[in-house]
Scaffold this active site. Structure first.
Site, short mmCIF file in Angstrom:
data_model
loop_
_atom_site.label_atom_id
_atom_site.label_comp_id
_atom_site.label_asym_id
_atom_site.label_seq_id
_atom_site.Cartn_x
_atom_site.Cartn_y
_atom_site.Cartn_z
N ASP A 1 33.98 -53.53 10.94
CA ASP A 1 33.27 -52.31 11.31
C ASP A 1 34.11 -51.10 10.89
O ASP A 1 35.32 -51.07 11.10
CB ASP A 1 33.05 -52.29 12.83
CG ASP A 1 32.32 -51.05 13.29
OD1 ASP A 1 31.32 -50.67 12.63
OD2 ASP A 1 32.74 -50.43 14.28
N ASP B 1 28.78 -45.65 8.47
CA ASP B 1 28.80 -46.62 9.55
C ASP B 1 28.27 -47.94 9.01
O ASP B 1 27.09 -48.09 8.75
CB ASP B 1 27.93 -46.11 10.71
CG ASP B 1 27.94 -47.06 11.90
OD1 ASP B 1 28.48 -48.18 11.77
OD2 ASP B 1 27.39 -46.68 12.95
#
Ligand SMILES: *[C@@H]1O[C@H](CO)[C@@H](O)[C@H](O)[C@H]1NC(C)=O
Ligand SMILES: *[C@@H]1O[C@H](CO)[C@@H](O)[C@H](O)[C@H]1NC(C)=O
Ligand SMILES: *[C@@H]1O[C@H](CO)[C@@H](O)[C@H](O)[C@H]1NC(C)=O
Ligand SMILES: *[C@@H]1O[C@H](CO)[C@@H](O)[C@H](O)[C@H]1NC(C)=O
Length: 439
Positions: free
Chosen positions: A319, A120
């Protein structure tokens, strides 16, 4: 995906069988020979992943599912962008699993225990579910079996980097935090972490003792953000805050991508844009998006839709944990309108879930270009269209921020990044993108 696996997550302790499991997925090289500082990256739905859904859901259902996960992800990122200390509560919807989509294999402890940890880029945390954890999925790290495991006490400098520890004693630094819609209670711990052939001794992570909700990735999280206690901060001398990844397409189950850590072996011929830093949220990778082209036409979008503002959190981030690019409404609507205009009046537009620009005829728009300062990234159709498995419906795989999410953030998501190498070069404050087929 044809490969079916007889093992289910619920009837085994995963780490004990990880290697056997991994090498038996059909037609897929799930355990390529290890290379220095390079890890294979798997999509959670790949045959190499124990997390893929065992139930066969229809294409429509899986798209709706991914979209709703994205919606809560956006809510989470938006809250990060403006957060001071606490994170606003997330409406957890109906059992949404809002975990990042890609996992890498990591080994923790002595002797090593294997986990498929979620990567992440918008998080700094490293967490592992530990034995005795209440609310964690089946596989946990057996800290008592590791000879190199230790807990950090209150006097450890790392404990001071944790925001408001809940218990602080000579032997324990416990903290509560949130991740997406989950709460996490963990003890700050250290053990050796092995990534590919690299050993990082005394890696500091949260050993999860209790969790609620279902946003915490089942085998832990490896945050690739750049804030304190992140992997980047803890491996400064080894990896020099530099990494790149190539995310494999979710449509190519036989491919894994790669996560390459450190400055060596990074691409030389690559286009860069400047990385921007938001001091209020150091983990997010902001860039300066300036315009969007649909085909050859630059869409008329007000500059305010892209403006970087550290105070409000506005701007554009890359992201790895969001699937479909989300733009603020004032950017998305003109993009979608231009897309529809190019498709012509005779083509009937329909919607599917959160996608509002779907067609049952071939899409005639060859490319969409994101224009960043100093770098144009022209995406082929695979990076902006999503097709139904029957091939009859195709949607523009982007969306505006939903009405109930007060988002000022544009998120360049994983579908748009697939089959590209994305290089995060923090020391030189730049982010590079180059086309590459992830194999
Ligand atoms: C994956 O690999 C297997 C064996 O190599 C092959 O039979 C299969 O068609 C491949 N699947 C895809 C989607 O490429
Ligand atoms: C975690 O910390 C708590 C104190 O906050 C302590 O009671 C517990 O034993 C610790 N667990 C482990 C596995 O170290
Ligand atoms: C921290 O989390 C634990 C476990 O969920 C809970 O029992 C405790 O009350 C929480 N402490 C604080 C200060 O929120
Ligand atoms: C990006 O594209 C625009 C318009 O097509 C062009 O004017 C500009 O020079 C390009 N920028 C770079 C860095 O190539």
């Amino acid at each position: 995906m044809k490969a079916s696996n007889p093992l289910t997550l619920s009837n085994m302790i995963f780490f004990a069988f990880a290697l056997v499991f991994i090498s038996t997925a059909q037609g897929q090289t799930c355990d390529k020979p290890q290379q220095a500082s390079t890890l294979q990256v798997f999509h959670v739905n790949s045959p190499c992943s124990p997390f893929r859904s065992q139930n066969h859901v229809s294409w429509e259902e899986s798209v709706l599912q991914m979209q709703s996960e994205d919606k809560s992800r956006l809510q989470y990122l938006s809250s990060l962008a403006v957060a001071k200390k606490s994170v606003v509560p997330i409406a957890s919807g109906r059992g949404i699993i809002q975990s990042p989509t890609y996992v890498v294999r990591a080994m923790i402890g002595t002797p090593p225990q294997t986990f498929l940890m979620a990567v992440d880029t918008s998080s700094d945390a490293a967490w592992v579910p530990c034995s005795g954890c209440i609310g964690c999925p089946s596989s946990t790290f057996a800290s008592e079996k590791s000879t190199s495991y230790k807990t950090l006490g209150c006097q450890a400098p790392q404990c001071k980097q944790v925001l408001n520890p809940t218990t602080c004693t000579a032997i324990a630094c416990s903290f509560n935090t949130t991740y997406g819609g989950s709460t996490v209670a963990a003890n700050l711990s250290q053990d050796s972490l092995k990534l590919a052939l690299d050993v990082i001794p005394s890696y500091t992570f949260g050993c999860i003792q209790k969790t609620t909700g279902n946003s915490v990735p089942p085998q832990g999280l490896l945050g690739l953000g750049r804030g304190p206690l992140s992997l980047l901060s803890q491996t400064q001398s080894l990896y020099k805050s530099t990494f790149s990844y190539c995310l494999p397409s979710y449509k190519s189950p036989n491919f894994s991508g790669s996560l390459r850590l450190g400055p060596t072996a990074q691409p030389i011929r690559i286009k860069y844009t400047q990385l921007l830093k938001n001091p209020r949220r150091s983990s997010l990778y902001y860039v300066n998006l300036v315009a969007i082209k649909v085909g050859k036409k630059i869409v008329d979008i007000p500059a305010s839709a892209f403006a970087f503002n550290p105070t409000t959190g506005a701007g554009t981030v890359f992201d790895s944990g969001t699937t479909f690019t989300r733009l603020v409404q004032s950017a998305y609507i003109p993009v979608r309108n231009e897309f529809r205009r190019r498709m012509g009046k005779t083509a009937t537009v329909s919607s599917l879930g959160g996608f509002d620009t779907c067609y049952n005829v071939p899409i005639t728009i060859p490319s969409i270009t994101f224009m960043f300062s100093g770098m144009n990234v022209t995406l082929p159709q695979d990076n902006f269209l999503i097709h139904s498995s029957s091939g009859s419906t195709t949607c523009l795989a982007m969306a505006g921020a939903p009405d109930n999410v007060n988002s000022v953030l544009n998120v360049i998501a994983s579908l748009q990044q697939q089959n590209h190498r994305v290089l995060f070069d923090v020391p030189n404050s730049r982010l590079g993108v180059a086309r590459e087929t992830c194999t």
